[in-house]
Write a protein that holds these residues in place. Sequence first.
Motif, short mmCIF file in Angstrom:
data_model
loop_
_atom_site.label_atom_id
_atom_site.label_comp_id
_atom_site.label_asym_id
_atom_site.label_seq_id
_atom_site.Cartn_x
_atom_site.Cartn_y
_atom_site.Cartn_z
N ALA A 106 5.83 8.27 -5.67
CA ALA A 106 5.54 9.69 -5.86
C ALA A 106 6.59 10.59 -5.24
CB ALA A 106 4.17 10.01 -5.26
N THR A 107 7.37 10.08 -4.31
CA THR A 107 8.25 10.96 -3.55
C THR A 107 9.74 10.65 -3.67
OG1 THR A 107 7.81 9.56 -1.62
CG2 THR A 107 6.54 11.58 -1.79
N LEU A 108 10.10 9.47 -4.12
CA LEU A 108 11.52 9.11 -4.20
C LEU A 108 12.06 9.39 -5.60
CD1 LEU A 108 11.68 5.73 -2.27
CD2 LEU A 108 12.09 8.04 -1.43
N ILE A 149 13.81 11.76 -14.16
CA ILE A 149 12.95 11.86 -12.99
C ILE A 149 13.66 12.72 -11.96
CG2 ILE A 149 11.79 10.56 -11.18
CD1 ILE A 149 12.09 8.13 -13.19
N ASP A 150 13.06 13.81 -11.58
CA ASP A 150 13.77 14.78 -10.76
C ASP A 150 12.87 15.35 -9.68
OD1 ASP A 150 16.21 15.87 -10.30
OD2 ASP A 150 15.87 17.65 -11.51
N ALA A 151 12.16 14.45 -9.01
CA ALA A 151 11.24 14.89 -7.95
C ALA A 151 11.99 15.03 -6.64
CB ALA A 151 10.12 13.86 -7.79
N PRO A 152 11.42 15.75 -5.67
CA PRO A 152 12.09 15.88 -4.40
C PRO A 152 12.25 14.56 -3.67
CG PRO A 152 10.02 17.12 -4.44
CD PRO A 152 10.15 16.42 -5.74
N THR A 153 13.33 14.43 -2.90
CA THR A 153 13.59 13.21 -2.15
C THR A 153 13.13 13.38 -0.71
OG1 THR A 153 15.55 12.85 -3.50
CG2 THR A 153 15.43 11.64 -1.44
N ILE A 154 12.57 12.31 -0.15
CA ILE A 154 12.16 12.36 1.25
C ILE A 154 13.37 12.27 2.15
CG2 ILE A 154 11.11 10.94 3.05
CD1 ILE A 154 8.84 10.47 1.34
N GLY A 155 13.32 12.99 3.26
CA GLY A 155 14.34 12.81 4.31
C GLY A 155 15.64 13.34 3.95
N THR A 197 0.09 12.61 -3.16
CA THR A 197 -0.75 11.99 -4.18
C THR A 197 -0.06 10.73 -4.67
OG1 THR A 197 -1.53 14.15 -4.89
CG2 THR A 197 -1.87 12.31 -6.42
N PRO A 198 -0.63 9.56 -4.45
CA PRO A 198 0.05 8.32 -4.85
C PRO A 198 0.23 8.27 -6.37
CG PRO A 198 -2.21 7.86 -4.19
CD PRO A 198 -1.95 9.29 -3.85
N ASP A 199 1.33 7.70 -6.79
CA ASP A 199 1.67 7.63 -8.22
C ASP A 199 1.78 6.15 -8.61
OD1 ASP A 199 2.72 7.72 -10.72
OD2 ASP A 199 4.36 9.10 -10.23
N TYR A 200 0.91 5.71 -9.51
CA TYR A 200 0.88 4.29 -9.90
C TYR A 200 1.61 4.03 -11.22
CZ TYR A 200 -2.54 3.92 -6.19
OH TYR A 200 -3.16 3.96 -4.96
N VAL A 209 0.82 -1.22 0.00
CA VAL A 209 0.00 0.00 0.00
C VAL A 209 0.85 1.27 0.00
CG1 VAL A 209 -2.08 -0.95 1.03
CG2 VAL A 209 -0.18 -0.24 2.52
N VAL A 210 2.08 1.18 0.48
CA VAL A 210 2.91 2.38 0.57
C VAL A 210 3.74 2.61 -0.70
CG1 VAL A 210 5.07 1.50 1.57
CG2 VAL A 210 4.23 3.72 2.29
N LEU A 211 3.83 1.59 -1.56
CA LEU A 211 4.71 1.71 -2.74
C LEU A 211 4.32 2.87 -3.66
CD1 LEU A 211 5.44 -2.05 -3.63
CD2 LEU A 211 6.66 -0.50 -2.07
#
Length: 178
Positions: A41-43, A172-178, A104-107, A34-36
């Motif tokens: 969306a975030t990694l 792919i250049d989205a923000p990274t968590i943490g 927003t989850p990304d599938y 469920v978290v994938l």
Amino acid sequence: MLIEHYDLKVFTPPCDPGAERFSAFAELAVDISVVLPYLNATLRGAVYHRAANALTWKKGGHNLAFHAFQIATSNVEDYEAAVKEIDGLVKLINRTWERRSEITPDYETRHRPPLMTVYKLLPQTNCKQCGEPTCYSFAIKLVASQKSIIDCPPLYEPPYAQKLTDLQDMVIDAPTIG
Ligand code: SF4
């Protein structure tokens, strides 16, 4: 908290006995499928395989894989680093799950762009402003999501406007968590 407990296994790959690099697995009691989509969306640079219910990610030269009941890392320098890596990934999953209402989850499944295609879109001046000795080494890190497009200042100069646009569509250049 999604993951409360896990069983840790750390080893050197049997196909490469004596290797200095380690792999580690966390066997989970809960299904993290469920978290994938939230990780996707975030990694930055994550590759989500929806049909396989799996997500892969490269971080600091380590290959990471997330499956329904397992997290794995490979190419880690020593035992302690492998333990720390898995602990960090468990925390990342729990943190992402706690923040899911903000994400927003990304599938979608994305693919890493070919290295030479990315390289050809760089200025190829080897100016080193990105901190890399050559544009080629920058391309390797860009494809592996260890560098961002913004780390190459010359790309934002007018002569490279079209190349910048093409790269932004590809990498792919989205923000990274943490
Ligand atoms: S800053 Fe850009 S142009 Fe300069 S070496 Fe790095 S990738 Fe090449």
